[in-house]
Design an enzyme around this catalytic site. Structure first.
Site, mmCIF file in Angstrom:
data_model
loop_
_atom_site.group_PDB
_atom_site.id
_atom_site.type_symbol
_atom_site.label_atom_id
_atom_site.label_comp_id
_atom_site.label_asym_id
_atom_site.label_seq_id
_atom_site.Cartn_x
_atom_site.Cartn_y
_atom_site.Cartn_z
ATOM 1 N N GLN A 13 0.825 -1.213 0.000
ATOM 2 C CA GLN A 13 0.000 0.000 0.000
ATOM 3 C C GLN A 13 0.853 1.254 0.000
ATOM 4 O O GLN A 13 1.903 1.305 0.631
ATOM 5 C CB GLN A 13 -0.934 -0.010 1.212
ATOM 6 C CG GLN A 13 -2.067 -0.997 1.051
ATOM 7 C CD GLN A 13 -3.071 -0.952 2.177
ATOM 8 O OE1 GLN A 13 -3.440 -1.958 2.736
ATOM 9 N NE2 GLN A 13 -3.544 0.237 2.509
ATOM 10 N N SER A 94 4.473 -6.415 2.564
ATOM 11 C CA SER A 94 3.143 -6.454 3.175
ATOM 12 C C SER A 94 2.129 -7.058 2.199
ATOM 13 O O SER A 94 2.246 -8.240 1.845
ATOM 14 C CB SER A 94 2.738 -5.045 3.642
ATOM 15 O OG SER A 94 1.547 -5.096 4.393
ATOM 16 N N LEU A 95 1.169 -6.279 1.714
ATOM 17 C CA LEU A 95 0.217 -6.798 0.730
ATOM 18 C C LEU A 95 0.939 -7.445 -0.456
ATOM 19 O O LEU A 95 0.475 -8.441 -1.018
ATOM 20 C CB LEU A 95 -0.674 -5.666 0.211
ATOM 21 C CG LEU A 95 -1.480 -6.088 -1.024
ATOM 22 C CD1 LEU A 95 -2.685 -6.887 -0.636
ATOM 23 C CD2 LEU A 95 -1.796 -4.943 -1.920
ATOM 24 N N ARG A 119 -9.254 -8.907 3.506
ATOM 25 C CA ARG A 119 -8.146 -8.521 4.388
ATOM 26 C C ARG A 119 -8.161 -7.025 4.641
ATOM 27 O O ARG A 119 -8.010 -6.561 5.782
ATOM 28 C CB ARG A 119 -6.821 -8.943 3.739
ATOM 29 C CG ARG A 119 -5.553 -8.595 4.512
ATOM 30 C CD ARG A 119 -4.340 -9.067 3.712
ATOM 31 N NE ARG A 119 -3.055 -8.853 4.372
ATOM 32 C CZ ARG A 119 -2.274 -7.804 4.216
ATOM 33 N NH1 ARG A 119 -2.654 -6.798 3.421
ATOM 34 N NH2 ARG A 119 -1.111 -7.715 4.829
ATOM 35 N N HIS A 205 0.199 -3.910 11.029
ATOM 36 C CA HIS A 205 1.333 -4.717 11.511
ATOM 37 C C HIS A 205 1.641 -4.496 12.996
ATOM 38 O O HIS A 205 2.771 -4.701 13.430
ATOM 39 C CB HIS A 205 2.577 -4.493 10.643
ATOM 40 C CG HIS A 205 2.345 -4.839 9.196
ATOM 41 N ND1 HIS A 205 2.137 -6.132 8.769
ATOM 42 C CD2 HIS A 205 2.226 -4.059 8.099
ATOM 43 C CE1 HIS A 205 1.927 -6.127 7.456
ATOM 44 N NE2 HIS A 205 1.961 -4.882 7.030
ATOM 45 N N GLN A 254 1.399 -12.270 9.455
ATOM 46 C CA GLN A 254 1.957 -11.054 8.845
ATOM 47 C C GLN A 254 1.138 -9.817 9.178
ATOM 48 O O GLN A 254 1.664 -8.719 9.300
ATOM 49 C CB GLN A 254 2.024 -11.269 7.326
ATOM 50 C CG GLN A 254 2.827 -10.227 6.587
ATOM 51 C CD GLN A 254 2.072 -9.717 5.379
ATOM 52 O OE1 GLN A 254 0.938 -9.266 5.485
ATOM 53 N NE2 GLN A 254 2.704 -9.795 4.228
#
Length: 315
Positions: A13, A94-95, A119, A205, A254
């Site tokens: 992102q 991440s994503l 998500r 996170h 994660q």
């Protein structure tokens, strides 16, 4: 050139912007087909949103996540369409880890588009808007940042922790808004060159994402996962994983664990890769990767010229 020195990395992102990938969509059938497939899965015209929507709409987490996944997979398919060489290893920020797993053959695209929309929604609703924040801390070492965040959290300011170890001297912290604000003051006093609040709507996170993780665990339970055909370095432990059930657990962990990006890139280098291709909109990861290891050569597939030049150089 042998393809065994090539790594692919996939952004998370923050790389989305209205109008992105317009030239790639016009030139590559694979890009058009991928956006059409995602639109069919989600029930709205994703390409129209990306080209003609409002930036605020694109920045909504449950929209951003499927859009970035689709963008990265579309460019990967264009790379394959142009006979680009196969990388030896992949990683995603991440994503972007979901994008990497789709491109490595571990996850199906249609199921993952739906999964990352969920998500995003789970992450957005885990913490009410305004109660969480994130900030980038520039110019302090990891240990100092971890220690100061722990001190602030111990003093009952709320949850705050380091969540993205992006490169030496660039770490993102996140948590309750008040705790992040208090940590920014303390980190500046300790010598941070800059502390930049990030325009995000939730403290990703951190342990505040555990309710989202529980919901993601339910959603991902029925999603088929295969052994990756290309090794993928995971954010949680900065190592590759071939067992599908372990991958499922890592994708859940994660969401509330720090992104160990510096260590992920070090793992890529240790695998023997020296050329790193950023597969997605923007060049955020290319900048980070150069700070982590100056020997890396970086390439971007964002526009057709970049893709063609990269294929030509790395073949």
């Amino acid at each position: 050139m042998s393809d065994n020195h090539i790594a692919f990395v996939f952004p998370g992102q923050g790389s989305q912007k209205v109008g992105m990938l317009a030239a790639a969509h016009e030139q590559f059938q694979a890009v058009r087909h991928t956006f059409a497939e995602a639109s069919e899965v989600l029930g709205y015209d994703m390409w129209d949103l990306v080209q003609n929507g409002e930036q605020d709409a694109l920045n909504l987490t449950e929209t951003t996540q499927p859009v970035l996944l689709t963008s990265s997979v579309a460019l990967w398919r264009a790379w394959q369409e142009q006979a680009g060489p196969r990388p030896v290893i992949m990683a995603g920020h991440s994503l972007g880890e979901f994008s990497a797993l789709v491109c490595a053959g571990a996850l199906g695209f249609a199921a993952t588009v739906q999964l990352v929309r969920q998500r995003g929604a789970f992450m957005q609703t885990a913490v009410p808007v305004g109660q969480g924040a994130m900030a980038a801390i520039i110019g302090l070492d990891d240990d100092t940042i971890n220690a100061i965040c722990a001190d602030v959290a111990r003093n009952d300011a709320g949850v705050v922790s380091a969540v993205n170890f992006n490169s030496p001297g660039q770490v993102v912290i996140a948590g309750h808004t008040g705790a992040v604000d208090a940590a920014i003051v303390a980190l500046k006093s300790a010598g941070a060159k800059r502390a930049l609040p990030l325009p995000v709507s939730a403290p990703f996170h951190t342990e505040l994402m555990k309710p989202a993780a529980e919901r993601l665990a339910e959603a991902i339970a029925d999603v088929p996962i295969a052994t990756p055909q290309i090794a993928v370095v995971h954010n949680v432990q900065a190592a590759t994983e071939s067992d599908p059930e372990q991958i499922r657990k890592l994708l859940v962990e994660q969401i509330f664990s720090p992104v160990q990006w510096s260590r992920c890139v070090q793992a890529i280098v240790a695998s023997g890769a020296s050329q790193v291709v950023e597969c997605g909109p923007g060049k955020v990861l290319s900048g980070l990767n150069r700070r982590i290891d100056k020997s890396l050569q970086s390439y971007s597939l964002e526009d057709p010229e970049g893709l063609a030049a990269t294929v030509a150089e790395l073949q």
